[in-house]
Write a protein that holds these residues in place. Structure first.
Motif, short mmCIF file in Angstrom:
data_model
loop_
_atom_site.label_atom_id
_atom_site.label_comp_id
_atom_site.label_asym_id
_atom_site.label_seq_id
_atom_site.Cartn_x
_atom_site.Cartn_y
_atom_site.Cartn_z
N GLY A 24 0.80 -1.22 0.00
CA GLY A 24 0.00 0.00 0.00
C GLY A 24 0.83 1.26 0.00
N SER A 26 2.77 3.90 -2.03
CA SER A 26 2.93 4.37 -3.40
C SER A 26 3.50 5.77 -3.34
CB SER A 26 1.57 4.37 -4.11
OG SER A 26 1.58 5.29 -5.17
N LYS A 29 0.52 8.58 -4.10
CA LYS A 29 -0.68 8.93 -3.35
C LYS A 29 -0.88 8.00 -2.17
CE LYS A 29 -3.83 6.22 -6.34
NZ LYS A 29 -3.87 5.02 -5.54
N GLY A 30 -1.79 8.38 -1.31
CA GLY A 30 -2.20 7.48 -0.24
C GLY A 30 -1.69 7.91 1.13
N TRP A 31 -2.21 7.22 2.09
CA TRP A 31 -1.95 7.49 3.50
C TRP A 31 -0.52 7.09 3.89
CZ3 TRP A 31 -3.38 9.93 7.64
CH2 TRP A 31 -3.14 9.43 8.93
N TYR A 53 4.80 -4.69 -2.15
CA TYR A 53 3.90 -5.48 -2.99
C TYR A 53 2.77 -4.59 -3.49
CZ TYR A 53 0.00 -8.23 -4.51
OH TYR A 53 -1.04 -8.71 -5.25
N SER A 93 -1.39 -1.07 4.33
CA SER A 93 -2.13 0.20 4.34
C SER A 93 -2.88 0.35 3.03
CB SER A 93 -1.15 1.36 4.54
OG SER A 93 -1.83 2.58 4.38
N ILE A 94 -3.92 -0.43 2.91
CA ILE A 94 -4.76 -0.35 1.70
C ILE A 94 -6.20 -0.15 2.13
CG2 ILE A 94 -3.26 -1.81 0.31
CD1 ILE A 94 -5.23 -4.10 0.90
N GLN A 95 -6.98 0.14 1.13
CA GLN A 95 -8.41 0.38 1.36
C GLN A 95 -9.01 -0.75 2.20
OE1 GLN A 95 -10.12 1.51 -2.41
NE2 GLN A 95 -12.16 1.04 -1.65
N THR A 96 -9.79 -0.38 3.20
CA THR A 96 -10.35 -1.34 4.15
C THR A 96 -11.12 -2.47 3.45
OG1 THR A 96 -10.66 0.56 5.57
CG2 THR A 96 -11.70 -1.47 6.25
N PRO A 124 -9.59 1.28 9.78
CA PRO A 124 -10.35 0.20 10.42
C PRO A 124 -9.89 -1.18 9.94
CG PRO A 124 -11.81 1.77 9.29
CD PRO A 124 -10.43 2.07 8.85
N SER A 149 -3.25 0.59 13.67
CA SER A 149 -2.95 2.01 13.77
C SER A 149 -4.09 2.77 14.43
CB SER A 149 -2.65 2.61 12.40
OG SER A 149 -3.82 2.70 11.66
N GLN A 151 -3.73 5.13 16.32
CA GLN A 151 -2.60 5.92 16.79
C GLN A 151 -3.00 7.04 17.73
OE1 GLN A 151 -4.06 6.16 13.87
NE2 GLN A 151 -3.51 7.98 12.72
N HIS A 213 -12.29 6.03 16.43
CA HIS A 213 -11.06 6.56 17.02
C HIS A 213 -11.34 7.27 18.35
CE1 HIS A 213 -7.83 5.78 14.16
NE2 HIS A 213 -8.65 6.05 13.15
N GLU A 313 -7.34 11.47 16.38
CA GLU A 313 -6.14 10.68 16.21
C GLU A 313 -5.10 11.35 15.33
OE1 GLU A 313 -8.99 10.19 14.89
OE2 GLU A 313 -8.76 9.75 12.76
N ILE A 314 -5.53 12.34 14.56
CA ILE A 314 -4.56 12.99 13.69
C ILE A 314 -4.59 14.50 13.88
CG2 ILE A 314 -4.50 11.21 11.89
CD1 ILE A 314 -6.53 12.77 10.32
N1 LIG Z 1 -6.35 7.72 11.08
C1 LIG Z 1 -5.97 6.64 10.49
O1 LIG Z 1 -5.51 5.73 11.13
C2 LIG Z 1 -6.09 6.57 9.02
C3 LIG Z 1 -6.21 7.74 8.26
C4 LIG Z 1 -6.34 7.61 6.86
C5 LIG Z 1 -6.34 6.34 6.28
N2 LIG Z 1 -6.25 5.22 7.05
C6 LIG Z 1 -6.26 3.88 6.54
O2 LIG Z 1 -5.14 3.69 5.73
C7 LIG Z 1 -5.41 2.73 4.74
C8 LIG Z 1 -4.94 3.20 3.40
O3 LIG Z 1 -5.65 4.36 3.01
P1 LIG Z 1 -5.45 4.97 1.54
O4 LIG Z 1 -6.45 6.04 1.39
O5 LIG Z 1 -4.07 5.30 1.35
O6 LIG Z 1 -5.85 3.70 0.68
P2 LIG Z 1 -5.70 3.43 -0.91
O7 LIG Z 1 -6.84 2.59 -1.28
O8 LIG Z 1 -5.54 4.72 -1.60
O9 LIG Z 1 -4.42 2.52 -1.02
C9 LIG Z 1 -3.12 3.04 -0.99
C10 LIG Z 1 -2.23 2.30 -1.96
O10 LIG Z 1 -2.33 0.91 -1.81
C11 LIG Z 1 -2.26 0.27 -3.07
N3 LIG Z 1 -3.19 -0.86 -3.08
C12 LIG Z 1 -4.52 -0.81 -3.17
N4 LIG Z 1 -5.02 -2.07 -3.13
C13 LIG Z 1 -3.98 -2.91 -3.01
C14 LIG Z 1 -3.86 -4.31 -2.92
N5 LIG Z 1 -4.94 -5.11 -2.93
N6 LIG Z 1 -2.64 -4.85 -2.78
C15 LIG Z 1 -1.56 -4.05 -2.75
N7 LIG Z 1 -1.62 -2.72 -2.86
C16 LIG Z 1 -2.81 -2.14 -2.98
C17 LIG Z 1 -2.66 1.27 -4.09
O11 LIG Z 1 -1.73 1.18 -5.13
C18 LIG Z 1 -2.58 2.62 -3.39
O12 LIG Z 1 -1.56 3.39 -3.94
C19 LIG Z 1 -6.88 2.46 4.81
O13 LIG Z 1 -7.08 1.27 5.53
C20 LIG Z 1 -7.41 3.61 5.62
O14 LIG Z 1 -8.55 3.27 6.34
C21 LIG Z 1 -6.11 5.33 8.41
#
Ligand SMILES: NC(=O)c1ccc[n+]([C@@H]2O[C@H](COP(=O)([O-])OP(=O)(O)OC[C@H]3O[C@@H](n4cnc5c(N)ncnc54)[C@H](O)[C@@H]3O)[C@@H](O)[C@H]2O)c1
Ligand SMILES: NC(=O)c1ccc[n+]([C@@H]2O[C@H](COP(=O)([O-])OP(=O)(O)OC[C@H]3O[C@@H](n4cnc5c(N)ncnc54)[C@H](O)[C@@H]3O)[C@@H](O)[C@H]2O)c1
Lengths: 440, 440
Positions: A24, A26, A29-31, A53, A93-96, A124, A149, A151, A213, A313-314
């Motif tokens: 997750g 990249s 973009k992303g968290w 991966y 760290s990928i979509q829930t 989550p 997390s 956090q 959270h 949390e943030i």
């Molecule tokens: N406060 C917090 O704790 C907090 C805040 C924001 C996000 N999050 C969590 O962080 C996680 C990631 O969020 P995001 O918005 O970056 O998600 P996202 O869906 O944008 O995924 C991020 C990256 O993961 C890669 N990805 C997607 N599916 C994949 C798979 N099946 N295998 C491998 N790689 C894959 C994608 O290439 C993408 O660049 C989520 O679970 C979200 O809930 C937590």
């Protein structure tokens, strides 16, 4: 107190850093790139990214190139990634929505990697409590030390509040009010927010995020799970207006199926404390109340946590304290605090002794900071930075300890609570959740 | 708006004043001498006390003598009092516990008084909803115009807030939070307070008083009853410390069986609005929040009512408003407000147009003032001060009208809500109360 003690030298001289396999991350973009990556960079002698991966290998390769991850390998398949023995810790760290379908195979295939010790998953944890249970069980069976997390538990404000409470500075807790604002789930939808968070079932709504959270933080601070709960969930705003960054409407209307408001009330198990909680979905913002308020009333003092976003949390917060700190006023301190046989208010309560304290770190970047502190805790545990004798190699849950970090078990307990929040709404019953903290 | 319009001459030239028969007026103590009596004195051309009843005639006589009530007769028995044709209106201001046993015979015997038109009873109306139902039915059957002292509805702050809401200045209501403090039901018991209010069943606890008055005010302001409700009632403080006027403990501990905290959440029928409410029993007072807060969030603005005591009906308050008052920003105004098909937030919401208003009558004595205004409303109705054509001789309930005054029917509906609050707690269920507003 010990939990925030750091050794003089925070680097670890003779140990190799933990090798991190990332799913997750990249560069574009992303968290993960925004928080995990800077934290790992800061702790470069403790953590090192060695594997990536992604279903698209190209993406992983591009990330390695952009971020100059010279030690990292891009794996084309989940199997090879999971089996790579060059990984001590996997971060997901990928979509829930994809947690469940990815984590179970991942854990299964990881049995070929003898070095794997840690599994770090983003909150989550999966979309339903059933999925979470299965993931937890699989990780436990695989013998991994897990990290979630949540956090917020690492926020300096939360820890300070927990400290004040546990040291008895507010006495016994009498009642608590919580108010939050989920930001994007009101009448306006920020144009850049992803669409999936507005559809039910993707576990990124106010119940999972703002409420999840916040209530985790509350339980952690107060050192108690809930006894009875009741909730009502609303979606009075089934349609939103799309707006740009400046709040200007773009003229598009979009459907929304996730809740726009949550009412929650319940009792903390410890002390049968009434807790009232009202989470607003989003715009318009309240005029006379902050977007995040946790107001805790005790017999000897009050605590109030305030923030401008419903994301404790943030967020950088402000912590207010008012009460009597001196201990000599209460001769009954050696009695059990929750005993009802005496008056827990000091008999000679002297308002002159009342203190007011305000805690605020003006330059604290909470988004990064809390995640950073979470990674720091992992390193402290792994390298036993604090030189704790007989430190075990594993623990199943953090519970309400200052030390350590939240695990998937902690996440599961929270997921169960959230599940019961939905249940309570659907059934229209007050539910007894005093048993959801059972470990797997 | 009309409801607060007064005629130029508030005295009534050619009509005789309403002759008031009083039960519960004593020169030496009680609620009546402190509020009803001054109000009647102020309105001496509209009201005149002509009869008193007390089980001890001596007491009535003493009161007549002390207060120089030259037109008043002291009656030795309830029958003679009720049958006296020199009475147009009976006011009952005695301990709630005795309402039922006194009111039914009173109404029965009053059939011999052809002139009786009004019956004014103090809130709370009897101790149980069944008693209240029976009293209501009896009064209705007897054909009396009834009045209940839910005088919070006459508070200038409440009426102004109601006006702002009904004129659309806050748009549609999105959510509401309420916090209150019942004053005497915490760890400390003021020495002069009567003991009976701390025993269950006497209907003078936080559910009946703080919650009852406050929720009545809320419903009145918002023009809606509740749909679903859930409540949790606590008595975590079964024992209190008796303190003197200065809060100094007198060294006595006393038992308390009434609730020490109430959690309530529900939905307003109109617009399915989430309402969260947390009523604290008493001491210690919250440090960062007022003892009375009603925070109403709308699509176009917010309203906040604040007070320093959890008794909105007898407190001088502050009303805050913030929002956009100009109507031209919302082209959708001619649509029905509850429609979900459009975005009720103004599309071109201009924060520059946002106003902030603060309402406060620095010298308003709310304890007397609200009761005074209630009597004034009775006079306005009886003498048709506002010269309303075809004014009827009777109405069964005020509902949410600006005009008129609350009746026993309004009280009964509130009693039913309170009954359901207890039920919800006992059963542990969310209850649907959308039907309790049915008239008898
Ligand atoms: N406060 C917090 O704790 C907090 C805040 C924001 C996000 N999050 C969590 O962080 C996680 C990631 O969020 P995001 O918005 O970056 O998600 P996202 O869906 O944008 O995924 C991020 C990256 O993961 C890669 N990805 C997607 N599916 C994949 C798979 N099946 N295998 C491998 N790689 C894959 C994608 O290439 C993408 O660049 C989520 O679970 C979200 O809930 C937590
Ligand atoms: N906000 C409000 O609306 C508000 C505030 C305070 C009190 N109250 C209500 O006012 C009422 C009176 O309160 P109080 O504290 O003065 O009550 P109380 O019990 O002290 O009674 C007042 C007087 O009534 C007389 N009395 C008592 N029982 C009687 C009987 N059976 N027949 C005739 N006379 C009798 C007594 O002599 C006493 O002097 C109560 O119903 C109370 O709930 C309302």
């Amino acid at each position: 107190m010990e939990y925030n003690k750091r050794s003089a030298v925070s680097t670890v001289p003779n140990a190799a850093p933990l090798r991190v396999g990332f799913i997750g991350l990249s560069y574009s973009k992303g968290w993960a790139i925004k928080t995990h990556y800077p934290a790992i960079l800061q702790l470069s002698s403790q953590f090192q990214i060695t594997a990536l991966y992604s279903p698209q290998v190209d993406e992983s390769l591009a990330t390695i190139q952009h971020l100059k991850l010279s030690n990292a390998t891009a794996f084309p398949t989940l199997e090879t990634f999971a089996a790579s023995s060059n990984v001590d810790m996997i971060v997901v760290s990928i979509q829930t929505l994809q947690h469940f379908s990815l984590l179970l195979p991942l854990i299964e295939h990881s049995k070929l990697n003898p070095n794997l010790r840690y599994l770090f998953v983003e909150w989550p944890l999966a979309c339903t409590v059933d999925e979470a249970e299965k993931i937890c069980a699989a990780a436990a069976q695989r013998g991994l030390q897990t990290i979630i997390s949540l956090q917020g538990r690492k926020s300096p404000y939360v820890l300070r509040a927990k400290e004040l409470i546990s040291q008895g500075y507010i006495g016994e807790i009498n009642s608590i009010e919580i108010a939050g604002n989920g930001g994007w789930f009101g009448y306006e939808r920020p144009v850049k927010s992803p669409d999936f968070i507005y559809d039910m079932g993707n576990a990124t709504d106010i119940v999972n995020t703002t409420f999840g959270h916040t209530i985790d933080i509350l339980q952690y601070m107060c050192g108690s799970y809930f006894g009875r709960i009741n909730s009502m969930i609303f979606n009075n705003i089934p349609q939103q207006e799309v707006v740009d960054e400046h709040g200007a409407p773009l003229g598009r209307k979009v459907k929304k199926s996730v809740p726009g408001h949550l009412l929650f009330q319940g009792t903390l198990l410890r002390g049968n404390v009434p807790v009232s909680c009202s989470i607003k979905g989003g715009k318009p913002t309240k005029k006379f109340t902050k977007n995040l308020v946790i107001d805790i009333h005790g017999t000897k003092g009050d605590l109030k946590l305030e923030g401008d976003a419903g994301f404790a949390e943030i967020s950088n917060l402000v912590l207010y304290y008012s009460g009597i700190k001196s201990n000599d006023v209460n001769p009954n301190l050696n009695q059990t605090p929750t005993s009802n046989t005496h008056n827990p208010m000091p008999n000679n309560y002297d308002s002159g002794k009342e203190l007011m304290e305000v805690y605020h770190l003006r330059n604290y970047n909470a988004v990064l900071g809390n995640i950073f502190r979470l990674y720091e805790s992992i390193a402290d545990f792994h390298f036993n930075t604090k030189k704790i004798p007989n430190l075990p190699s594993q623990f199943i849950m953090q519970g309400f300890e200052f030390e350590g970090f939240p695990t998937l078990m902690d996440a599961l307990i929270l997921q169960r609570l959230i599940d019961n929040v939905y249940r309570s709404h659907l059934i229209g019953s007050t539910l007894n959740v005093s048993n959801i903290s059972q470990t797997i």
